[in-house]
Design a protein around this motif. Structure first.
Motif, PDB file in Angstrom:
ATOM      1  N   ASP A  85       0.814  -1.211   0.000  1.00 42.72           N
ATOM      2  CA  ASP A  85       0.000   0.000   0.000  1.00 42.72           C
ATOM      3  C   ASP A  85       0.852   1.267   0.000  1.00 42.72           C
ATOM      4  O   ASP A  85       0.373   2.339  -0.393  1.00 42.72           O
ATOM      5  N   ALA A  86       2.099   1.147   0.455  1.00 40.63           N
ATOM      6  CA  ALA A  86       2.989   2.315   0.521  1.00 40.63           C
ATOM      7  C   ALA A  86       4.067   2.252  -0.561  1.00 40.63           C
ATOM      8  O   ALA A  86       5.125   2.859  -0.416  1.00 40.63           O
ATOM      9  N   ALA A  87       3.788   1.551  -1.639  1.00 38.55           N
ATOM     10  CA  ALA A  87       4.804   1.310  -2.666  1.00 38.55           C
ATOM     11  C   ALA A  87       5.345   2.581  -3.301  1.00 38.55           C
ATOM     12  O   ALA A  87       6.458   2.574  -3.839  1.00 38.55           O
ATOM     13  N   TYR A  88       4.591   3.689  -3.235  1.00 42.58           N
ATOM     14  CA  TYR A  88       5.047   4.937  -3.861  1.00 42.58           C
ATOM     15  C   TYR A  88       5.534   5.948  -2.820  1.00 42.58           C
ATOM     16  O   TYR A  88       5.838   7.090  -3.141  1.00 42.58           O
ATOM     17  N   VAL A  89       5.616   5.522  -1.563  1.00 40.53           N
ATOM     18  CA  VAL A  89       6.027   6.423  -0.485  1.00 40.53           C
ATOM     19  C   VAL A  89       7.517   6.238  -0.225  1.00 40.53           C
ATOM     20  O   VAL A  89       7.960   5.175   0.205  1.00 40.53           O
ATOM     21  N   THR A  90       8.292   7.270  -0.485  1.00 42.76           N
ATOM     22  CA  THR A  90       9.721   7.246  -0.166  1.00 42.76           C
ATOM     23  C   THR A  90      10.207   8.671   0.041  1.00 42.76           C
ATOM     24  O   THR A  90       9.649   9.624  -0.508  1.00 42.76           O
ATOM     25  N   GLY A  91      11.211   8.828   0.895  1.00 43.47           N
ATOM     26  CA  GLY A  91      11.721  10.150   1.222  1.00 43.47           C
ATOM     27  C   GLY A  91      10.816  10.933   2.146  1.00 43.47           C
ATOM     28  O   GLY A  91      10.988  12.145   2.318  1.00 43.47           O
ATOM     29  N   ALA A  92       9.873  10.254   2.789  1.00 39.12           N
ATOM     30  CA  ALA A  92       8.891  10.936   3.636  1.00 39.12           C
ATOM     31  C   ALA A  92       9.329  10.936   5.097  1.00 39.12           C
ATOM     32  O   ALA A  92       9.850   9.941   5.599  1.00 39.12           O
ATOM     33  N   ASN A  93       9.105  12.059   5.761  1.00 41.38           N
ATOM     34  CA  ASN A  93       9.263  12.161   7.210  1.00 41.38           C
ATOM     35  C   ASN A  93       7.862  12.295   7.790  1.00 41.38           C
ATOM     36  O   ASN A  93       7.277  13.377   7.775  1.00 41.38           O
TER      37      ASN A  93
END
Length: 249
Positions: A227-235
């Motif tokens: 579900d978080a496959a496109y989430v990166t570089g997030a704080n």
């Protein structure tokens, strides 16, 4: 895609790390945990599956490299690194020895960088890549009196999260969870001034309580999921709405 999923949770024998390890075990992951000393009891999921413990002082680059190599040798792969180990005693910087300052920064910044580097080397050869989740702190985004070195280290970790996401995408995703006030664990209520201090601080949080280990574990599980496959570089903030400013109390 491999059906086997392997996670390494640093500091996974107690507190937030233990909650993360137990949650991942419950979702079918093979889990490795590390610490400087073995836990008194094994870390197990709801079905009785247990995490594998590795003794390691991860403040050394050589130890970090060896730890990741041991995990990969044991399980054949590494899909998720959770950089959870951290912390600091309370001490004004003026009263802190250079050795203490170095140890705090080594644990909270250098160790996650060493482990991220080693984990990325293991993950980049996998078709599915992998995920790195840094357990950061609100102390890295606001003044941290009494724990200045810790706050500085966590600020560095937040900066590194975005940089590494850019360097290592798309195969390896890197995110951070910015944790706010957390309920004391293992009898450390005095950290917040005892029950009265806990109640006073909890009242400043919009959600009416501090975070619990399970709250952090749920966020880790989501970040490591498809579900978080496109989430990166997030704080990602996890602070229950934040701490009410003193001027508004």
């Amino acid at each position: 895609m491999s059906e086997k999923r392997v996670a390494l949770v640093t500091g996974g024998t107690r507190g937030i790390g233990k909650a993360i390890a137990e949650r991942l075990l419950g979702e079918g992951w093979d889990v490795a945990v590390c610490g400087r000393s073995a836990p008194e009891a094994s870390i197990a999921g709801p079905d009785g599956r247990e995490a594998v413990f590795f003794a390691a002082d991860i403040r050394s680059a050589e130890v970090a490299d060896d730890l990741v190599a041991q995990v990969k040798a044991r399980f054949g792969r590494l899909d998720l690194l959770v950089n959870n180990a951290g912390g600091s005693p309370k001490a004004d910087l003026a009263d802190s020895s250079p050795r203490l300052i170095e140890k705090v920064i080594a644990l909270n910044l250098m160790a996650p960088l060493y482990l991220a580097r080693a984990a990325q080397a293991a993950m980049r050869d996998q078709a599915e890549g992998g995920h790195i989740v840094n357990i950061a702190s609100i102390s890295g985004q606001r003044p941290s009196p009494g724990t200045a070195a810790y706050g500085a280290a966590k600020a560095g970790l937040l900066s590194a999260t975005g940089s590494l996401a850019m360097e290592w995408g798309p195969l390896v995703r890197v995110n951070a969870i910015v944790v706010g006030l957390v309920e004391a664990v293992e009898g450390q209520d005095e950290h917040y001034g005892g029950p009265e201090g806990i109640a006073r601080l909890s009242a400043t949080v919009p959600m009416g309580r501090m975070a619990r280990g399970g709250d952090v574990a749920s966020m880790v599980a989501w970040l490591a999921s498809p579900d978080a496959a496109y989430v990166t570089g997030a704080n990602i903030p996890l602070h229950g709405g934040g701490e009410r400013p003193a001027v508004l109390q």
